[in-house]
Write an enzyme that holds these catalytic residues in place. Sequence first.
Site, PDB file in Angstrom:
ATOM      1  N   ARG A   7       0.833  -1.205   0.000  1.00 55.98           N
ATOM      2  CA  ARG A   7       0.000   0.000   0.000  1.00 55.98           C
ATOM      3  C   ARG A   7       0.862   1.247   0.000  1.00 55.98           C
ATOM      4  O   ARG A   7       1.882   1.313   0.690  1.00 55.98           O
ATOM      5  CB  ARG A   7      -0.905   0.042   1.240  1.00 55.98           C
ATOM      6  CG  ARG A   7      -1.818   1.265   1.280  1.00 55.98           C
ATOM      7  CD  ARG A   7      -2.567   1.363   2.594  1.00 55.98           C
ATOM      8  NE  ARG A   7      -1.680   1.573   3.733  1.00 55.98           N
ATOM      9  CZ  ARG A   7      -1.132   2.743   4.060  1.00 55.98           C
ATOM     10  NH1 ARG A   7      -1.358   3.823   3.350  1.00 55.98           N
ATOM     11  NH2 ARG A   7      -0.330   2.834   5.105  1.00 55.98           N
ATOM     12  N   THR A   8       0.453   2.221  -0.791  1.00 51.71           N
ATOM     13  CA  THR A   8       0.990   3.569  -0.681  1.00 51.71           C
ATOM     14  C   THR A   8      -0.182   4.500  -0.439  1.00 51.71           C
ATOM     15  O   THR A   8      -1.325   4.178  -0.777  1.00 51.71           O
ATOM     16  CB  THR A   8       1.769   4.010  -1.941  1.00 51.71           C
ATOM     17  OG1 THR A   8       0.908   3.913  -3.073  1.00 51.71           O
ATOM     18  CG2 THR A   8       3.010   3.172  -2.149  1.00 51.71           C
ATOM     19  N   SER A   9       0.102   5.664   0.133  1.00 45.85           N
ATOM     20  CA  SER A   9      -0.961   6.584   0.502  1.00 45.85           C
ATOM     21  C   SER A   9      -1.499   7.383  -0.675  1.00 45.85           C
ATOM     22  O   SER A   9      -2.657   7.781  -0.672  1.00 45.85           O
ATOM     23  CB  SER A   9      -0.464   7.554   1.581  1.00 45.85           C
ATOM     24  OG  SER A   9      -0.086   6.827   2.718  1.00 45.85           O
ATOM     25  N   THR A  10      -0.660   7.647  -1.663  1.00 45.03           N
ATOM     26  CA  THR A  10      -1.103   8.487  -2.772  1.00 45.03           C
ATOM     27  C   THR A  10      -0.786   7.833  -4.108  1.00 45.03           C
ATOM     28  O   THR A  10       0.080   6.965  -4.207  1.00 45.03           O
ATOM     29  CB  THR A  10      -0.420   9.866  -2.738  1.00 45.03           C
ATOM     30  OG1 THR A  10       0.980   9.688  -2.952  1.00 45.03           O
ATOM     31  CG2 THR A  10      -0.662  10.581  -1.423  1.00 45.03           C
ATOM     32  N   GLN A  13       2.850   7.797  -5.637  1.00 45.45           N
ATOM     33  CA  GLN A  13       3.877   6.911  -5.099  1.00 45.45           C
ATOM     34  C   GLN A  13       3.921   5.572  -5.836  1.00 45.45           C
ATOM     35  O   GLN A  13       4.035   4.509  -5.230  1.00 45.45           O
ATOM     36  CB  GLN A  13       3.638   6.691  -3.607  1.00 45.45           C
ATOM     37  CG  GLN A  13       3.751   7.966  -2.792  1.00 45.45           C
ATOM     38  CD  GLN A  13       3.325   7.756  -1.358  1.00 45.45           C
ATOM     39  OE1 GLN A  13       2.322   7.117  -1.080  1.00 45.45           O
ATOM     40  NE2 GLN A  13       4.098   8.303  -0.430  1.00 45.45           N
TER      41      GLN A  13
END
Length: 188
Positions: A7-10, A13
Amino acid sequence: MQVGYARTSTEEQVAGLEAQVRDVKVAGCEEVFSEQVSALGDRKELDRALKFLRKGDTLVVTKIDRLARNTRTLGELVDGLHGRGVGLKVLQFGKETLDTTGAYGRLMLNMFAAFAEFERDLMRERQKEGIAKAKAEKKYKGRKPTARAKAGEAVVLFQQQKSVSEIAASLGIGRGSVYRALAAAGLR
């Protein structure tokens, strides 16, 4: 079976997400779930991964913060996994892999999670101090209002019969922002 979660937040990324997927595959994961969403948001792929896991499986992540933002949430998640007979491996602890199927691994996970949460809290405090200083010096501009900048596009897409969810996903903004844009345009 080892099951990976990345997972990345944005959405910006992409390289980070690709690196996580690569790392969990190299670690031996046969199935990988990945997403680009804040840890505070609705993590549908994490939910899918958790439903996919069976007794004897192991969930593999590259870092603790990909899974949870604080020790309480992490503890609840790990307790739920262990209650179902599912292990957790965290790959990036220096040169070591942390495996929570044993007592030592669970202890170390809790310690590292507490340190990570402490570090995040310190970072937030420094950020608040920096913002206060910049405001006092009249240099603070805040973040760009990305959702407001895309309000016109949201209205156009809505007029093209797109759903609010489709609009939000295509523009990379929240559903609430879409509703506000539509309300401001007199469409809702």
